[in-house]
Write a protein that holds these residues in place. Structure first.
Motif, PDB file in Angstrom:
ATOM      1  N   LEU A   1      -9.955  -4.241  20.058  1.00  0.00           N
ATOM      2  CA  LEU A   1      -9.064  -3.474  20.922  1.00  0.00           C
ATOM      3  C   LEU A   1      -7.636  -3.987  20.790  1.00  0.00           C
ATOM      4  O   LEU A   1      -7.388  -5.188  20.930  1.00  0.00           O
ATOM      5  N   ASP A   2      -6.724  -3.091  20.540  1.00  0.00           N
ATOM      6  CA  ASP A   2      -5.310  -3.435  20.497  1.00  0.00           C
ATOM      7  C   ASP A   2      -4.580  -2.511  21.468  1.00  0.00           C
ATOM      8  O   ASP A   2      -4.134  -1.418  21.095  1.00  0.00           O
ATOM      9  N   PRO A   3      -4.481  -2.935  22.741  1.00  0.00           N
ATOM     10  CA  PRO A   3      -3.856  -2.077  23.747  1.00  0.00           C
ATOM     11  C   PRO A   3      -2.442  -1.644  23.381  1.00  0.00           C
ATOM     12  O   PRO A   3      -2.021  -0.544  23.739  1.00  0.00           O
TER      13      PRO A   3
ATOM     14  N   LYS B   1      -1.399  -0.743  20.549  1.00  0.00           N
ATOM     15  CA  LYS B   1      -1.504   0.422  19.667  1.00  0.00           C
ATOM     16  C   LYS B   1      -2.134   1.608  20.384  1.00  0.00           C
ATOM     17  O   LYS B   1      -1.625   2.722  20.312  1.00  0.00           O
ATOM     18  N   TYR B   2      -3.275   1.406  21.070  1.00  0.00           N
ATOM     19  CA  TYR B   2      -3.941   2.575  21.666  1.00  0.00           C
ATOM     20  C   TYR B   2      -3.206   3.123  22.874  1.00  0.00           C
ATOM     21  O   TYR B   2      -3.421   4.264  23.269  1.00  0.00           O
ATOM     22  N   ALA B   3      -2.297   2.349  23.475  1.00  0.00           N
ATOM     23  CA  ALA B   3      -1.530   2.840  24.624  1.00  0.00           C
ATOM     24  C   ALA B   3      -0.038   2.976  24.308  1.00  0.00           C
ATOM     25  O   ALA B   3       0.760   3.255  25.199  1.00  0.00           O
ATOM     26  N   GLY B   4       0.349   2.776  23.060  1.00  0.00           N
ATOM     27  CA  GLY B   4       1.737   2.952  22.652  1.00  0.00           C
ATOM     28  C   GLY B   4       2.700   1.979  23.305  1.00  0.00           C
ATOM     29  O   GLY B   4       3.766   2.375  23.766  1.00  0.00           O
ATOM     30  N   LEU B   5       2.348   0.699  23.312  1.00  0.00           N
ATOM     31  CA  LEU B   5       3.170  -0.311  23.989  1.00  0.00           C
ATOM     32  C   LEU B   5       4.000  -1.125  23.006  1.00  0.00           C
ATOM     33  O   LEU B   5       3.572  -1.408  21.899  1.00  0.00           O
ATOM     34  N   SER B   6       5.151  -1.519  23.489  1.00  0.00           N
ATOM     35  CA  SER B   6       5.971  -2.527  22.821  1.00  0.00           C
ATOM     36  C   SER B   6       6.042  -3.728  23.749  1.00  0.00           C
ATOM     37  O   SER B   6       5.723  -3.624  24.938  1.00  0.00           O
ATOM     38  N   GLU B   7       6.506  -4.872  23.219  1.00  0.00           N
ATOM     39  CA  GLU B   7       6.667  -6.038  24.082  1.00  0.00           C
ATOM     40  C   GLU B   7       7.527  -5.665  25.273  1.00  0.00           C
ATOM     41  O   GLU B   7       8.519  -4.967  25.143  1.00  0.00           O
ATOM     42  N   GLY B   8       7.115  -6.124  26.429  1.00  0.00           N
ATOM     43  CA  GLY B   8       7.876  -5.889  27.643  1.00  0.00           C
ATOM     44  C   GLY B   8       7.545  -4.607  28.373  1.00  0.00           C
ATOM     45  O   GLY B   8       8.051  -4.369  29.461  1.00  0.00           O
TER      46      GLY B   8
END
Length: 192
Positions: free
Chosen positions: A42-44, A46-53
């Motif tokens: 699972l890479d949240p 990537k699957y939730a479209g997140l960047s740091e912060g």
């Protein structure tokens, strides 16, 4: 040093060479949190479209609403301003492959890594175990969708969680990468 330590330190040196995010604010910019499993598939981000912060990501075995996960969620909203939460379990989760009793028996027998085959879990050896495992709720999963419902419900009814925070329930499909809503969990998690 181990091979893994060397690989991590080499990767960190490469990361440092291009690091540009030292000025991110402590509160998550998108004001939401995800409670999900520690599974390496699972890479949240990537699957939730997140960047740091962007968001808080709280991970544990199974993505379960343990006391510690709820503690983190409460800190997330009370001190850092998150306004929406996701509980995301996943298909083919290791927490579906054993029960509390199996884990307790394995740990009572040995502290060495166990193995699994078509006949279930097995210890490699005897001795050196501990009965302390009987004092832990391992939060295993017997019904994936129901576990999402139970966790959203536990969070929703926790006395430290305000009713104004919506809590959404999803299952991540490890074979497709898709998020599948658990409608009953999201209904229970509606803001009131």
């Amino acid at each position: 040093m181990s091979k893994i330590v060397n690989e991590v330190m080499l990767a960190n040196r490469e990361y440092l060479a291009h690091f540009t995010k030292g000025d991110l604010a402590m509160p998550p910019a998108r004001q939401f949190a995800i409670l999900t499993c520690m599974d390496a598939r699972l890479d949240p981000a990537k699957y939730a479209g997140l960047s740091e912060g962007d968001a808080h990501v709280i991970r544990n075995a199974g993505g379960r609403a343990s006391d510690d996960a709820i503690r983190s969620l409460v800190i997330s909203y009370k001190l850092l301003g998150t306004k929406e939460w996701f509980v995301i379990h996943h298909t083919n989760c290791g927490m579906e492959t054993f029960t509390d009793d199996i884990m307790r028996n394995l740990l009572a027998s040995s502290l060495k890594t166990a193995s699994v085959d078509e006949n279930g879990w097995h210890d490699c050896c005897e001795g050196g175990g501990s009965h302390e495992a009987k004092h832990i709720s391992w939060l295993t999963i017997s019904d994936l969708a129901q576990s999402v419902v139970e966790d959203v419900e536990r969070i929703r009814h926790h006395p430290l969680v305000p009713s104004t925070i919506p809590i959404y329930g999803y299952i991540y499909d490890v074979t497709t990468g898709g998020l599948i809503e658990v409608p009953e969990a999201t209904r229970i998690g509606r803001a009131g």
